[in-house]
Design a protein around this motif. Structure first.
Motif, PDB file in Angstrom:
ATOM      1  N   ARG A  59      32.123  39.036  50.801  1.00 25.58           N
ATOM      2  CA  ARG A  59      31.839  37.694  50.308  1.00 25.58           C
ATOM      3  C   ARG A  59      31.013  37.757  49.028  1.00 25.58           C
ATOM      4  O   ARG A  59      30.038  38.506  48.926  1.00 25.58           O
ATOM      5  CB  ARG A  59      31.061  36.883  51.345  1.00 25.58           C
ATOM      6  CG  ARG A  59      30.740  35.459  50.893  1.00 25.58           C
ATOM      7  CD  ARG A  59      30.090  34.642  52.005  1.00 25.58           C
ATOM      8  NE  ARG A  59      29.748  33.304  51.527  1.00 25.58           N
ATOM      9  CZ  ARG A  59      29.181  32.355  52.278  1.00 25.58           C
ATOM     10  NH1 ARG A  59      28.946  32.608  53.555  1.00 25.58           N
ATOM     11  NH2 ARG A  59      28.891  31.185  51.785  1.00 25.58           N
TER      12      ARG A  59
ATOM     13  N   ASP B  86      37.155  30.405  36.449  1.00 26.70           N
ATOM     14  CA  ASP B  86      37.982  31.592  36.254  1.00 26.70           C
ATOM     15  C   ASP B  86      39.324  31.245  35.604  1.00 26.70           C
ATOM     16  O   ASP B  86      39.806  31.965  34.725  1.00 26.70           O
ATOM     17  CB  ASP B  86      38.205  32.314  37.588  1.00 26.70           C
ATOM     18  CG  ASP B  86      36.996  33.144  38.004  1.00 26.70           C
ATOM     19  OD1 ASP B  86      36.075  33.283  37.180  1.00 26.70           O
ATOM     20  OD2 ASP B  86      36.985  33.657  39.138  1.00 26.70           O
TER      21      ASP B  86
ATOM     22  N   ALA C 137      35.443  36.253  39.483  1.00 26.76           N
ATOM     23  CA  ALA C 137      36.225  37.234  40.236  1.00 26.76           C
ATOM     24  C   ALA C 137      35.851  38.647  39.794  1.00 26.76           C
ATOM     25  O   ALA C 137      35.780  39.570  40.612  1.00 26.76           O
ATOM     26  CB  ALA C 137      37.716  36.987  40.035  1.00 26.76           C
TER      27      ALA C 137
ATOM     28  N   ASP D  59      32.614  39.677  41.412  1.00 26.73           N
ATOM     29  CA  ASP D  59      32.826  40.147  42.785  1.00 26.73           C
ATOM     30  C   ASP D  59      33.358  41.576  42.803  1.00 26.73           C
ATOM     31  O   ASP D  59      33.040  42.365  43.708  1.00 26.73           O
ATOM     32  CB  ASP D  59      33.812  39.229  43.505  1.00 26.73           C
ATOM     33  CG  ASP D  59      33.178  37.934  43.978  1.00 26.73           C
ATOM     34  OD1 ASP D  59      31.945  37.789  43.855  1.00 26.73           O
ATOM     35  OD2 ASP D  59      33.925  37.061  44.478  1.00 26.73           O
TER      36      ASP D  59
ATOM     37  N   TYR E 215      33.892  34.466  46.034  1.00 28.70           N
ATOM     38  CA  TYR E 215      35.070  34.236  46.864  1.00 28.70           C
ATOM     39  C   TYR E 215      34.884  35.027  48.166  1.00 28.70           C
ATOM     40  O   TYR E 215      34.008  35.896  48.262  1.00 28.70           O
ATOM     41  CB  TYR E 215      36.352  34.690  46.142  1.00 28.70           C
ATOM     42  CG  TYR E 215      36.604  33.975  44.840  1.00 28.70           C
ATOM     43  CD1 TYR E 215      37.304  32.765  44.792  1.00 28.70           C
ATOM     44  CD2 TYR E 215      36.132  34.511  43.625  1.00 28.70           C
ATOM     45  CE1 TYR E 215      37.535  32.105  43.590  1.00 28.70           C
ATOM     46  CE2 TYR E 215      36.361  33.855  42.416  1.00 28.70           C
ATOM     47  CZ  TYR E 215      37.056  32.656  42.412  1.00 28.70           C
ATOM     48  OH  TYR E 215      37.280  32.007  41.226  1.00 28.70           O
ATOM     49  N   ARG E 216      35.709  34.729  49.143  1.00 24.63           N
ATOM     50  CA  ARG E 216      35.698  35.474  50.400  1.00 24.63           C
ATOM     51  C   ARG E 216      36.869  36.454  50.424  1.00 24.63           C
ATOM     52  O   ARG E 216      37.930  36.179  49.882  1.00 24.63           O
ATOM     53  CB  ARG E 216      35.783  34.539  51.601  1.00 24.63           C
ATOM     54  CG  ARG E 216      34.532  33.673  51.791  1.00 24.63           C
ATOM     55  CD  ARG E 216      34.692  32.758  53.000  1.00 24.63           C
ATOM     56  NE  ARG E 216      33.525  31.917  53.191  1.00 24.63           N
ATOM     57  CZ  ARG E 216      32.489  32.230  53.976  1.00 24.63           C
ATOM     58  NH1 ARG E 216      32.478  33.392  54.622  1.00 24.63           N
ATOM     59  NH2 ARG E 216      31.469  31.396  54.109  1.00 24.63           N
ATOM     60  N   TYR E 217      36.631  37.602  51.055  1.00 23.07           N
ATOM     61  CA  TYR E 217      37.641  38.663  51.103  1.00 23.07           C
ATOM     62  C   TYR E 217      37.849  39.110  52.538  1.00 23.07           C
ATOM     63  O   TYR E 217      36.871  39.257  53.294  1.00 23.07           O
ATOM     64  CB  TYR E 217      37.201  39.837  50.230  1.00 23.07           C
ATOM     65  CG  TYR E 217      36.944  39.417  48.801  1.00 23.07           C
ATOM     66  CD1 TYR E 217      37.972  39.372  47.877  1.00 23.07           C
ATOM     67  CD2 TYR E 217      35.677  38.998  48.401  1.00 23.07           C
ATOM     68  CE1 TYR E 217      37.753  38.955  46.567  1.00 23.07           C
ATOM     69  CE2 TYR E 217      35.429  38.567  47.097  1.00 23.07           C
ATOM     70  CZ  TYR E 217      36.480  38.550  46.199  1.00 23.07           C
ATOM     71  OH  TYR E 217      36.270  38.116  44.912  1.00 23.07           O
TER      72      TYR E 217
ATOM     73  N   GLU F 259      36.856  28.521  40.967  1.00 21.07           N
ATOM     74  CA  GLU F 259      38.283  28.659  40.655  1.00 21.07           C
ATOM     75  C   GLU F 259      38.594  28.138  39.254  1.00 21.07           C
ATOM     76  O   GLU F 259      39.351  28.764  38.499  1.00 21.07           O
ATOM     77  CB  GLU F 259      39.126  27.918  41.685  1.00 21.07           C
ATOM     78  CG  GLU F 259      39.093  28.517  43.089  1.00 21.07           C
ATOM     79  CD  GLU F 259      37.870  28.118  43.902  1.00 21.07           C
ATOM     80  OE1 GLU F 259      37.011  27.334  43.366  1.00 21.07           O
ATOM     81  OE2 GLU F 259      37.744  28.567  45.044  1.00 21.07           O
TER      82      GLU F 259
END
Length: 284
Positions: free
Chosen positions: A277, A215, A230, A233, A280-282, A212
């Motif tokens: 994943r 980013d 991010a 991903d 981050y997780r989505y 976090e």
């Protein structure tokens, strides 16, 4: 040459995006994948993308229906026989791409252009798999295709001027800005971008900052619209690893060494948004 019908091989994130922009520009599209399920997912994705544009009042429902009507799906490469341009958007595997190029070469007309959406593999080497290498070119779109304005045009050693100009005219037709790039590992944008993302993975791996904070630092400190992890991903960690491997092999320079954490996450199946994943997780 006039391009009226575009074949797209691969119904994944890049393929369905390319199909959407071509169909929205009024071109006929043949979207090919080996599985009906993949084609169904692609059409659902395109449908949802067009609905977002309707909500933004960028298009009308009539525009949406016309776009969807311009797309035909198939699981057989023979459906590409009438295409003026075929864009290969399969996985970032040289052997997969070479096999597809050889097959398409036997199906399409002698005047058709074959292009690859590869983000790193040599266009000269891919063109050599075709019997008309002068009519082969790299067309590297960026994710998400309907949003990102850029396409890199990469000439192989064999690509002729007519093919390059036809590809540039096609880019204008689908409302993209084209830049011309030499055939070199990573081309231009990814040669700069992907090592930067790889370095962000090293920073995370070494415990220097959280995902976090990395980013946030790049967004607020460098005015990037999205942080590098991010973005990783969004692109797909497997795609990034493939690009880094190409750079590392091509230049034999340790500055292109893939971060061990990146490789381990790919091995674990943590590929980013498409797997639910990454860094981050989505939600599903």
């Amino acid at each position: 040459m006039q391009i009226n019908t575009v074949g797209v091989i691969g119904a994944g994130t890049m393929g369905n995006g390319i199909a959407q922009i071509c169909a929205s520009a009024g071109l006929k599209v043949v979207l090919v994948d080996i599985a009906d399920a993949a084609l169904d997912r692609a059409m659902s994705t395109i449908d949802a993308s067009l609905d977002k544009l309707i909500r933004k009042e960028s298009i009308t429902d009539s525009d949406k229906q016309q776009t969807l009507g311009n797309i035909h799906t198939a699981t057989d490469l023979q459906a590409l026989a009438g295409a003026d341009l075929v864009i290969e958007a399969a996985s970032e595997s040289e052997q997969v791409k070479l096999s597809l190029i050889r097959q398409v070469d036997e199906i399409v007309s002698a005047e058709a252009i074959i292009a690859s959406n590869t983000s790193s593999i040599s266009i000269t080497r891919l063109a050599a798999a075709s019997s008309r290498p002068q009519r082969f070119i790299g067309m590297h779109f960026f994710n998400p295709v309907p949003v990102m304005a850029l396409v890199e045009l990469i000439r192989g050693l064999q690509t002729d001027d007519r093919t390059h100009e036809a590809a540039r005219a096609f880019a204008e037709t689908v409302h993209k800005t084209a830049i011309s790039v030499r055939n070199h590992a990573g081309f231009a944008a990814n040669r700069i971008l992907v090592p930067m993302i790889n370095e962000a993975v090293f920073v995370l791996q070494e415990g220097i900052a959280s995902a976090e904070d990395i980013d946030m630092g790049m967004r607020l400190g460098c005015s990037h619209p999205i942080g590098p992890l991010a973005l990783a991903d969004l692109i797909g960690l497997d795609t990034l690893l493939a690009v880094m491997d190409v750079l590392y092999t091509s230049f034999n320079d340790s500055k292109y060494r893939p971060a061990p954490l990146l490789r381990e996450m790919v091995e674990a199946g943590y590929l980013g948004r498409k797997s639910g994943r990454g860094f981050y997780r989505y939600p599903a």
